[in-house]
Write a protein that holds these residues in place. Structure first.
Motif, PDB file in Angstrom:
ATOM      1  N   SER A   1       0.832  -1.209   0.000  1.00 23.56           N
ATOM      2  CA  SER A   1       0.000   0.000   0.000  1.00 23.56           C
ATOM      3  C   SER A   1       0.867   1.260   0.000  1.00 23.56           C
ATOM      4  CB  SER A   1      -0.928  -0.003   1.211  1.00 23.56           C
ATOM      5  OG  SER A   1      -0.174  -0.059   2.400  1.00 23.56           O
ATOM      6  N   GLU A   2       2.090   1.170   0.516  1.00 19.84           N
ATOM      7  CA  GLU A   2       2.978   2.330   0.567  1.00 19.84           C
ATOM      8  C   GLU A   2       4.038   2.289  -0.543  1.00 19.84           C
ATOM      9  OE1 GLU A   2       2.740   4.836   2.992  1.00 19.84           O
ATOM     10  OE2 GLU A   2       0.897   3.832   3.574  1.00 19.84           O
TER      11      GLU A   2
ATOM     12  N   ASN B   1      -3.343  10.509   7.599  1.00 20.75           N
ATOM     13  CA  ASN B   1      -4.455   9.571   7.396  1.00 20.75           C
ATOM     14  C   ASN B   1      -5.463   9.691   8.541  1.00 20.75           C
ATOM     15  OD1 ASN B   1      -1.824   8.396   8.276  1.00 20.75           O
ATOM     16  ND2 ASN B   1      -3.070   6.674   8.902  1.00 20.75           N
TER      17      ASN B   1
ATOM     18  N   LYS C   1      -7.679   7.493   9.514  1.00 21.28           N
ATOM     19  CA  LYS C   1      -7.799   6.277  10.323  1.00 21.28           C
ATOM     20  C   LYS C   1      -6.437   5.613  10.364  1.00 21.28           C
ATOM     21  CE  LYS C   1     -12.571   5.088   9.271  1.00 21.28           C
ATOM     22  NZ  LYS C   1     -13.376   4.333   8.309  1.00 21.28           N
TER      23      LYS C   1
ATOM     24  N   LYS D   1      -3.684   2.912   9.808  1.00 23.69           N
ATOM     25  CA  LYS D   1      -3.599   1.870   8.789  1.00 23.69           C
ATOM     26  C   LYS D   1      -2.517   0.867   9.153  1.00 23.69           C
ATOM     27  CE  LYS D   1      -0.950   4.969   5.839  1.00 23.69           C
ATOM     28  NZ  LYS D   1      -0.827   5.556   4.521  1.00 23.69           N
ATOM     29  N   LYS D   2      -2.532  -0.240   8.427  1.00 21.08           N
ATOM     30  CA  LYS D   2      -1.587  -1.295   8.728  1.00 21.08           C
ATOM     31  C   LYS D   2      -0.233  -0.937   8.134  1.00 21.08           C
ATOM     32  CE  LYS D   2      -1.208  -6.272   8.628  1.00 21.08           C
ATOM     33  NZ  LYS D   2       0.198  -6.216   8.172  1.00 21.08           N
TER      34      LYS D   2
ATOM     35  N   LEU E   1      -0.160  -0.805  13.767  1.00 26.26           N
ATOM     36  CA  LEU E   1      -1.128   0.168  13.267  1.00 26.26           C
ATOM     37  C   LEU E   1      -0.419   1.506  13.283  1.00 26.26           C
ATOM     38  CD1 LEU E   1      -4.503  -0.570  15.062  1.00 26.26           C
ATOM     39  CD2 LEU E   1      -4.033  -0.669  12.610  1.00 26.26           C
TER      40      LEU E   1
ATOM     41  N   CYS F   1      -0.154   5.857  12.005  1.00 19.56           N
ATOM     42  CA  CYS F   1      -0.740   7.101  11.510  1.00 19.56           C
ATOM     43  C   CYS F   1       0.395   8.114  11.403  1.00 19.56           C
ATOM     44  CB  CYS F   1      -1.799   7.604  12.477  1.00 19.56           C
ATOM     45  SG  CYS F   1      -2.382   9.250  12.062  1.00 19.56           S
TER      46      CYS F   1
ATOM     47  N   CYS G   1       2.748   4.721  16.205  1.00 16.63           N
ATOM     48  CA  CYS G   1       2.512   3.307  15.949  1.00 16.63           C
ATOM     49  C   CYS G   1       2.114   2.571  17.210  1.00 16.63           C
ATOM     50  CB  CYS G   1       3.704   2.652  15.263  1.00 16.63           C
ATOM     51  SG  CYS G   1       5.214   2.682  16.186  1.00 16.63           S
TER      52      CYS G   1
END
Ligand code: ZN
Length: 133
Positions: free
Chosen positions: A37-38, A101, A103, A105-106, A112, A114, A129
């Motif tokens: 995703s990143e 972000n 929310k 995210k993983k 988790l 942000c 984290c």
């Protein structure tokens, strides 16, 4: 916030940098992980109670490739461990920090995460984290 969990360093070539940091620390990374995703490949080194995360872009859409283009390789973010990321995000938003972000995210390393926008924190990209159970 509990502690500095890790420091993220943007690198051009993960393999070369793994060798370099292995020489620096006298030991190898303990894991390599891709975060699709990143658009990054990461590796992690343990240094005492904290960690160093090396980040390599996997394509041009990655924030890491944009970062390196603009500023070159170097320290990319500082990650702080928090107990309750939702609570901490609310608190920091109230204090005027800009969350990247909305929310959590993983992220890599079973966390988790942000990010706080560097414009609201003196040019430092900050990662919150929380360990996932
Ligand atoms: Zn990180």
């Amino acid at each position: 916030m509990l502690k500095v969990e890790h420091i993220g360093i943007a690198v051009k070539d993960l393999e070369n940098s793994n060798d370099l940091f292995k020489k620096l620390f006298g030991k190898s990374h303990y894991k390599i992980e891709s975060v699709d995703s990143e658009h990054v490949n990461t590796s992690f080194f343990k240094v005492g109670r904290t960690k160093i995360e090396l980040l390599e872009a996997t394509n041009e859409n990655s924030a890491i490739s944009k970062f390196i283009e603009k500023r070159g390789e170097g320290i990319h973010h500082i990650a702080f461990e928090v107990k309750d990321i939702h609570k901490e995000m609310k608190r920091l938003e109230k204090e005027g920090f800009r969350l990247i972000n909305e929310k959590p995210k993983k992220g890599a390393d079973n966390k988790l995460v942000c990010f706080l926008h560097p414009k609201s924190s003196n040019g430092v990209l900050i990662e919150l984290c929380q360990e996932m159970k």
